[in-house]
Design a protein around this motif. Structure first.
Motif, PDB file in Angstrom:
ATOM      1  N   CYS A 168     -12.607 -24.096 -20.956  1.00  0.00           N
ATOM      2  CA  CYS A 168     -11.607 -23.815 -20.062  1.00  0.00           C
ATOM      3  C   CYS A 168     -10.187 -23.560 -21.217  1.00  0.00           C
ATOM      4  O   CYS A 168      -9.199 -22.900 -20.733  1.00  0.00           O
ATOM      5  CB  CYS A 168     -10.793 -25.110 -19.702  1.00  0.00           C
ATOM      6  N   GLY A 169     -10.655 -23.457 -22.658  1.00  0.00           N
ATOM      7  CA  GLY A 169      -9.992 -23.065 -23.214  1.00  0.00           C
ATOM      8  C   GLY A 169      -8.476 -24.233 -23.599  1.00  0.00           C
ATOM      9  O   GLY A 169      -8.513 -24.984 -23.096  1.00  0.00           O
ATOM     10  N   ASP A 170      -7.222 -22.907 -23.389  1.00  0.00           N
ATOM     11  CA  ASP A 170      -5.819 -23.121 -23.165  1.00  0.00           C
ATOM     12  C   ASP A 170      -5.149 -23.532 -21.826  1.00  0.00           C
ATOM     13  O   ASP A 170      -4.663 -24.087 -21.171  1.00  0.00           O
ATOM     14  CB  ASP A 170      -5.242 -22.584 -23.952  1.00  0.00           C
ATOM     15  N   LEU A 171      -6.512 -23.326 -20.561  1.00  0.00           N
ATOM     16  CA  LEU A 171      -6.001 -23.934 -19.438  1.00  0.00           C
ATOM     17  C   LEU A 171      -5.283 -25.410 -19.058  1.00  0.00           C
ATOM     18  O   LEU A 171      -6.354 -26.225 -19.540  1.00  0.00           O
ATOM     19  CB  LEU A 171      -6.968 -22.822 -18.643  1.00  0.00           C
ATOM     20  N   GLU A 172      -4.422 -24.869 -17.729  1.00  0.00           N
ATOM     21  CA  GLU A 172      -4.190 -26.522 -17.509  1.00  0.00           C
ATOM     22  C   GLU A 172      -5.650 -27.335 -16.125  1.00  0.00           C
ATOM     23  O   GLU A 172      -6.370 -26.152 -16.114  1.00  0.00           O
ATOM     24  CB  GLU A 172      -3.441 -26.023 -16.077  1.00  0.00           C
ATOM     25  N   VAL A 173      -5.866 -28.310 -16.725  1.00  0.00           N
ATOM     26  CA  VAL A 173      -7.471 -28.847 -16.338  1.00  0.00           C
ATOM     27  C   VAL A 173      -7.462 -29.977 -15.180  1.00  0.00           C
ATOM     28  O   VAL A 173      -6.491 -30.875 -16.364  1.00  0.00           O
ATOM     29  CB  VAL A 173      -8.272 -29.265 -17.467  1.00  0.00           C
ATOM     30  N   TRP A 174      -7.736 -29.602 -14.071  1.00  0.00           N
ATOM     31  CA  TRP A 174      -7.698 -31.156 -13.371  1.00  0.00           C
ATOM     32  C   TRP A 174      -9.193 -31.657 -13.605  1.00  0.00           C
ATOM     33  O   TRP A 174     -10.267 -31.119 -12.796  1.00  0.00           O
ATOM     34  CB  TRP A 174      -7.373 -30.823 -12.008  1.00  0.00           C
ATOM     35  N   VAL A 175      -9.302 -33.571 -13.770  1.00  0.00           N
ATOM     36  CA  VAL A 175     -10.294 -33.856 -13.721  1.00  0.00           C
ATOM     37  C   VAL A 175     -10.666 -34.895 -12.301  1.00  0.00           C
ATOM     38  O   VAL A 175     -10.229 -34.964 -12.489  1.00  0.00           O
ATOM     39  CB  VAL A 175     -11.031 -34.850 -14.534  1.00  0.00           C
ATOM     40  N   GLU A 176     -11.883 -34.538 -11.737  1.00  0.00           N
ATOM     41  CA  GLU A 176     -11.285 -34.925 -10.422  1.00  0.00           C
ATOM     42  C   GLU A 176     -13.264 -36.063 -10.860  1.00  0.00           C
ATOM     43  O   GLU A 176     -13.355 -36.426 -11.271  1.00  0.00           O
ATOM     44  CB  GLU A 176     -12.136 -34.203  -9.379  1.00  0.00           C
ATOM     45  N   LEU A 177     -12.619 -37.351 -10.597  1.00  0.00           N
ATOM     46  CA  LEU A 177     -13.249 -38.021 -10.892  1.00  0.00           C
ATOM     47  C   LEU A 177     -13.663 -39.224  -9.510  1.00  0.00           C
ATOM     48  O   LEU A 177     -13.010 -39.604  -8.846  1.00  0.00           O
ATOM     49  CB  LEU A 177     -11.701 -39.559 -11.763  1.00  0.00           C
ATOM     50  N   LYS A 178     -15.031 -38.672  -9.574  1.00  0.00           N
ATOM     51  CA  LYS A 178     -15.774 -38.502  -8.710  1.00  0.00           C
ATOM     52  C   LYS A 178     -16.137 -40.498  -8.555  1.00  0.00           C
ATOM     53  O   LYS A 178     -16.211 -41.085  -7.225  1.00  0.00           O
ATOM     54  CB  LYS A 178     -16.976 -37.733  -8.456  1.00  0.00           C
ATOM     55  N   ALA A 179     -16.630 -40.636  -9.465  1.00  0.00           N
ATOM     56  CA  ALA A 179     -17.209 -42.567 -10.182  1.00  0.00           C
ATOM     57  C   ALA A 179     -16.614 -42.497 -11.230  1.00  0.00           C
ATOM     58  O   ALA A 179     -17.051 -41.613 -11.970  1.00  0.00           O
ATOM     59  CB  ALA A 179     -18.233 -42.693  -9.961  1.00  0.00           C
ATOM     60  N   LEU A 180     -15.944 -43.514 -11.592  1.00  0.00           N
ATOM     61  CA  LEU A 180     -15.628 -44.264 -13.246  1.00  0.00           C
ATOM     62  C   LEU A 180     -15.671 -45.417 -13.207  1.00  0.00           C
ATOM     63  O   LEU A 180     -14.512 -46.002 -12.962  1.00  0.00           O
ATOM     64  CB  LEU A 180     -14.396 -43.169 -13.457  1.00  0.00           C
TER      65      LEU A 180
END
Length: 227
Positions: free
Chosen positions: A91-103
């Motif tokens: 993704c490099g320098d992009l904004e990233v939203w990490v959806e936590l399906k299970a953690l």
């Protein structure tokens, strides 16, 4: 006139490449997306892998398999199942939203370490349908990690869940967004991210309402311009 909403590629540019693959994340960048949304699960040996479903490749639940077992089964495009670190690099320098399906709580430290080691840690955030997880992770990060809550219903007070969780973003199913919701969220200092938006006319209508970001499979349909 509100500012144009940011464009987030849903599971990468999944309309062009296999979802949640490195190819999908690289394509999202090439198409000019502002950011990427991706999904994370935890393996039996505590590794963070990027995929949507709770089971993978006919092996059963991801949480019951090791990373080596999972990566031995290729994705439909021939790639191996990516770890979170690989995805962030793509993704490099992009904004990233990490959806936590299970953690599980035992994986909180690994998640925060992976985000801190990525190429653009100041542009990362987490969100989930399980609001308990994002609140816990935010606390583990000392409040330094932006969080969002996912919602696929329209309760009487649609912004309340974000307030209760301490989230700065409400991820709302696109067909359940109206001016009242956007105004209420913005009045509370909360941004609205619409998912999943693939129709340009729907994207334009949501932009006119003032949503802050649009998440879809074809970023170019939402206003992204190739770099």
């Amino acid at each position: 006139m509100p500012a144009p909403p940011r464009v987030l590629a849903h599971r990468g540019a999944s309309g062009h490449a296999h979802e949640n693959s490195l190819a999908a994340f690289r394509t999202a960048r090439a198409l000019g997306s502002d950011g990427v949304e991706l999904d994370v699960h935890t393996t039996a040996d505590g590794r963070l892998v990027v995929t949507h479903d709770f089971a993978f490749g006919g092996l059963g639940p991801i949480s019951e398999r090791t990373l080596a077992e999972l990566r031995a089964v290729p994705l439909p495009n021939g790639e191996a199942l990516p770890e979170l670190a690989d995805a962030l690099a793509a993704c490099g320098d992009l904004e990233v939203w990490v959806e936590l399906k299970a953690l599980p709580p035992s994986a909180d430290a690994a998640l925060l370490a992976a985000l801190a080691a990525g190429p653009a840690p100041a542009r990362y955030a987490v969100h989930s349908f399980d609001h308990r997880i994002v609140r816990r992770v935010a606390a583990a990060a000392g409040g330094a990690l932006p969080i969002g809550v996912l919602q696929a219903s329209y309760p009487l007070d649609p912004v309340r869940v974000a307030r209760e969780t301490g989230a700065g973003a409400l991820w709302q199913e696109a067909h359940l967004i109206d001016a009242e919701l956007v105004d209420a969220a913005h009045g509370a200092g909360i941004e609205v991210i619409a998912w999943t938006v693939n129709d340009p006319s729907r994207a334009a209508a949501l932009a006119a309402l003032g949503v802050d970001a649009l998440c879809g499979n074809w970023p170019e349909r939402l206003g992204a311009r190739a770099r």
